[in-house]
Design an enzyme around this catalytic site. Structure first.
Site, PDB file in Angstrom:
ATOM      1  N   ILE A 148     -13.921 -12.668  24.393  1.00  0.00           N
ATOM      2  CA  ILE A 148     -14.155 -14.087  24.654  1.00  0.00           C
ATOM      3  C   ILE A 148     -13.194 -14.973  23.868  1.00  0.00           C
ATOM      4  O   ILE A 148     -12.716 -15.994  24.363  1.00  0.00           O
ATOM      5  CB  ILE A 148     -15.641 -14.459  24.350  1.00  0.00           C
ATOM      6  CG1 ILE A 148     -15.939 -15.864  24.870  1.00  0.00           C
ATOM      7  CG2 ILE A 148     -15.947 -14.322  22.857  1.00  0.00           C
ATOM      8  CD1 ILE A 148     -17.424 -16.188  24.866  1.00  0.00           C
ATOM      9  N   THR A 191      -8.241   1.882  33.162  1.00  0.00           N
ATOM     10  CA  THR A 191      -7.085   1.011  33.393  1.00  0.00           C
ATOM     11  C   THR A 191      -7.316   0.120  34.603  1.00  0.00           C
ATOM     12  O   THR A 191      -6.990  -1.078  34.581  1.00  0.00           O
ATOM     13  CB  THR A 191      -5.822   1.859  33.586  1.00  0.00           C
ATOM     14  OG1 THR A 191      -5.551   2.566  32.376  1.00  0.00           O
ATOM     15  CG2 THR A 191      -4.630   0.990  33.930  1.00  0.00           C
ATOM     16  N   CYS A 380       4.276  -4.988  -7.435  1.00  0.00           N
ATOM     17  CA  CYS A 380       3.322  -6.076  -7.691  1.00  0.00           C
ATOM     18  C   CYS A 380       2.272  -5.624  -8.718  1.00  0.00           C
ATOM     19  O   CYS A 380       2.580  -5.518  -9.898  1.00  0.00           O
ATOM     20  CB  CYS A 380       2.693  -6.539  -6.380  1.00  0.00           C
ATOM     21  SG  CYS A 380       1.971  -8.199  -6.485  1.00  0.00           S
ATOM     22  N   LEU A 381       1.052  -5.318  -8.288  1.00  0.00           N
ATOM     23  CA  LEU A 381       0.052  -4.819  -9.231  1.00  0.00           C
ATOM     24  C   LEU A 381       0.540  -3.539  -9.905  1.00  0.00           C
ATOM     25  O   LEU A 381       0.213  -3.280 -11.070  1.00  0.00           O
ATOM     26  CB  LEU A 381      -1.272  -4.564  -8.509  1.00  0.00           C
ATOM     27  CG  LEU A 381      -2.414  -4.016  -9.363  1.00  0.00           C
ATOM     28  CD1 LEU A 381      -2.798  -4.980 -10.476  1.00  0.00           C
ATOM     29  CD2 LEU A 381      -3.633  -3.680  -8.498  1.00  0.00           C
ATOM     30  N   MET A 383       3.514  -2.919 -10.945  1.00  0.00           N
ATOM     31  CA  MET A 383       4.293  -3.341 -12.110  1.00  0.00           C
ATOM     32  C   MET A 383       3.378  -3.788 -13.240  1.00  0.00           C
ATOM     33  O   MET A 383       3.609  -3.485 -14.417  1.00  0.00           O
ATOM     34  CB  MET A 383       5.229  -4.485 -11.728  1.00  0.00           C
ATOM     35  CG  MET A 383       6.086  -4.991 -12.893  1.00  0.00           C
ATOM     36  SD  MET A 383       6.641  -6.700 -12.690  1.00  0.00           S
ATOM     37  CE  MET A 383       5.593  -7.543 -13.870  1.00  0.00           C
ATOM     38  N   HIS A 506       7.586  -7.724  -3.374  1.00  0.00           N
ATOM     39  CA  HIS A 506       7.278  -6.657  -2.410  1.00  0.00           C
ATOM     40  C   HIS A 506       8.537  -6.250  -1.642  1.00  0.00           C
ATOM     41  O   HIS A 506       8.813  -6.762  -0.551  1.00  0.00           O
ATOM     42  CB  HIS A 506       6.204  -7.128  -1.428  1.00  0.00           C
ATOM     43  CG  HIS A 506       4.855  -7.290  -2.036  1.00  0.00           C
ATOM     44  ND1 HIS A 506       3.926  -6.272  -2.071  1.00  0.00           N
ATOM     45  CD2 HIS A 506       4.283  -8.356  -2.655  1.00  0.00           C
ATOM     46  CE1 HIS A 506       2.832  -6.708  -2.678  1.00  0.00           C
ATOM     47  NE2 HIS A 506       3.025  -7.962  -3.044  1.00  0.00           N
ATOM     48  N   GLU A 508       9.101  -3.715   0.040  1.00  0.00           N
ATOM     49  CA  GLU A 508       8.811  -2.997   1.290  1.00  0.00           C
ATOM     50  C   GLU A 508       8.923  -3.890   2.524  1.00  0.00           C
ATOM     51  O   GLU A 508       9.039  -3.395   3.650  1.00  0.00           O
ATOM     52  CB  GLU A 508       7.414  -2.358   1.233  1.00  0.00           C
ATOM     53  CG  GLU A 508       6.240  -3.330   1.216  1.00  0.00           C
ATOM     54  CD  GLU A 508       5.799  -3.731  -0.185  1.00  0.00           C
ATOM     55  OE1 GLU A 508       4.628  -4.125  -0.355  1.00  0.00           O
ATOM     56  OE2 GLU A 508       6.634  -3.647  -1.102  1.00  0.00           O
TER      57      GLU A 508
END
Length: 557
Positions: A148, A191, A380-381, A383, A506, A508
């Site tokens: 919906i 389908t 990040c974390l 490090m 980051h 990545e």
């Protein structure tokens, strides 16, 4: 300007994003300029506050937009650099409409889904319709046909096609053709029903991307063609790839999808040059050697939670003709010590995350990597926990912690960014997007990057507390990258370790198949060189098959 709309049916998670990215790859390799959009029907303004277990990773763009992970596929598979204009949610749509209504922009009119909501959606498509920049706009509609919350997006597309002309649009529908094992038969009815629902809404797909475990024989293709009113050559088989998602563009090319789309859109282009892509896939499928990498994370149970990290490792390893065996370790399982869980790995990677759960396990993993000279990469974390570990166990700073985990920490070596202290709203309020990092000379980071400044993407609230810089530097801790003004630590390393790096950003989010990120490439190179604790660091892969022939890279029709 040409437009491709990609919808999905029957069930979610069929790979609409990968289908869009793969088609974009093929069109780009034909010399076309391609750009992507993702429309998400959920009411969140963005996925930034969603649980990774439910929604997977949050992908961050250059301008700081927190977006769906499919935008990661788009950027990895092509040369696109996307922005917040390339992702639209129902939350953003309704927020925009309500703000306009409050300002009086509608001049007293009754505000309705049609035309006001659909107009906002169409305007977002038009924002990208710049013929000086792009030839084709590929728009993926999230969710499943019939949901919906997705109806306004499909209605907007119906209207948009009427306005730009059907000759400029291709509708693709990604759908499931399940194999019923007991009956030994592929079933087309799901389908058929999905396409029927789409046609009720006013959209007729011209191409079916059929996800299936088994090959589609001629009878199945003819049946789908007849009941779904689609050309038989436009019934595209998308079998589960055997080795890697990067086989997907090759599979779709074998099925003739890119030529079909060009014919439907009346685009005259040469065939795609897939040479480099095939070489990359060959290295992924048949590497000359293999190594084992431990990923110590908080959201290990859902592979999509660290999607970009796993792909970045694949890119970097392939560049060294190396395969990776991922050892996924729940950080909580290491809270009491690493035991023997890390003794056989070639490297340790600790990804980002939020909250205190599993932090002590990550700290223990960082200590193991430091003490045993195992190559380490903290993101990040990752490090931050490496910093806490070094402060506690090398510098003797008892009580070293982050104020994220202990607001009253006696030794807050990681603390809240000054700009974050007055922030109350969680959504979109972190330090987000691309920021410059100055690389310090005579460091491992400078050797890896080979540059004095890099631009990297961020998503965090906490930072290294510079009050501890001198005390930790004396013991071998080095800040090898900072913000241009020198106030924020962006990159850290250990001077007496072969490869121990942690970054606040980051990396990545900027790795590509044939252009791996330098930090990941350096990490893999280090893993290949240094001996493991209880096993050879890099081993020849006797089980790896010889280089596959080009015609065997994808299933043949």
């Amino acid at each position: 300007m040409k437009y491709i709309f990609i919808t999905g049916g029957v069930v979610s998670s069929l790979g609409k994003g990968l289908a869009a990215a793969s088609l974009g790859t093929l069109l780009e390799l034909r010399g076309l300029r391609v750009v992507f959009q993702k429309f998400d029907p959920y009411l969140n303004v963005d996925p930034g506050t969603m649980n990774p277990f439910q929604h997977g990773e949050v992908y961050v763009l250059n301008d700081g937009a927190e977006t769906d992970l499919d935008l990661g596929h788009y950027e990895r598979f092509t040369n696109c650099i996307l922005s917040r204009h390339n992702n639209l949610t129902s939350g953003q749509v309704y927020e925009s409409v309500i703000l306009k209504e409050r300002r009086g922009d509608y001049l007293g009119k009754t505000v309705q889904v049609i035309p006001h909501v659909t107009d906002v959606i169409k305007d977002r498509i038009r924002e990208l319709s710049d013929e000086n920049k792009y030839d084709v706009v590929i728009t993926e509609i999230g969710g499943t046909t019939g949901d919906i919350e997705g109806l306004p997006f499909l209605e907007a597309i119906r209207q948009f096609i009427l306005e730009v002309g059907p000759q400029n649009v291709v509708n693709m529908h990604v759908t499931l053709v399940p194999y019923i094992k007991a009956a030994h038969e592929l079933k087309t009815k799901p389908t058929q029903q999905s396409v029927a629902k789409l046609r009720e809404i006013g959209l007729q797909p011209q191409v079916l991307i059929c996800r299936t475990e088994k090959p589609l024989d001629r009878d199945v293709r003819q049946k789908l063609s007849m009941f779904c009113s689609v050309s038989e050559k436009a019934v595209i088989e998308a079998r589960d790839v055997e080795h890697t998602i990067y086989e997907y563009p090759l599979m779709l090319h074998t099925e003739g999808l890119d030529q079909l789309v060009c014919d439907l859109l009346q685009l005259k282009t040469p065939g795609p040059d897939l040479t480099d892509w095939r070489k990359f896939v060959e290295r992924v499928i048949s590497p000359k050697k293999r190594i084992k990498i431990a990923v110590v994370g908080k959201y290990i149970d859902l592979r999509d939670a660290y999607k970009s990290i796993y792909e970045s490792l694949t890119h970097a390893a392939a560049s060294q003709d190396c395969g990776i065996d991922l050892k996924l370790i729940d950080a909580e399982s290491l809270d009491q010590g690493v035991d023997d869980q890390l003794k056989d790995v070639a490297g340790v990677l600790i990804p980002g995350g939020f909250g205190v759960r599993g932090v002590e396990g990550k700290i223990n993993a960082a200590r193991f990597a430091r003490e045993h000279k195992v190559p380490f990469l903290g993101l990040c974390l990752g490090m931050q926990v490496a910093t806490i570990e070094f402060a506690r166990n090398v510098c003797g700073i008892n009580g070293a912690n982050s104020t994220e985990f202990d607001k009253n920490a006696a030794e807050p070596v990681i603390s809240l960014l000054e700009e974050q202290r007055g922030v109350r709203n969680k959504g979109g309020s972190m330090r987000l997007g691309t920021w410059p990092t100055q690389i310090v000379s005579d460091t491992l980071a400078k050797k890896i990057y080979g540059r004095d400044e890099v631009m990297e993407r961020h998503r965090h609230r906490y930072e290294f507390n510079m009050k501890y810089r001198d005390r930790m530097t004396e013991k071998g801790f080095a800040i090898s990258g900072t913000s241009p003004d020198g106030t924020l630590a962006e990159l850290i390393e250990l001077r007496d370790h072969p490869y121990f790096l942690g970054c606040q950003y980051h990396p990545e989010f900027q790795s590509k198949p044939n252009k791996p990120h330098p930090l990941f490439r350096g990490f893999i190179q280090a893993c290949l060189v240094h001996p493991a604790v209880d096993a050879p660091r890099a081993a020849a892969d006797p089980l790896s098959p010889p280089r596959v022939r080009e015609e065997e890279l994808v299933p043949q029709r």
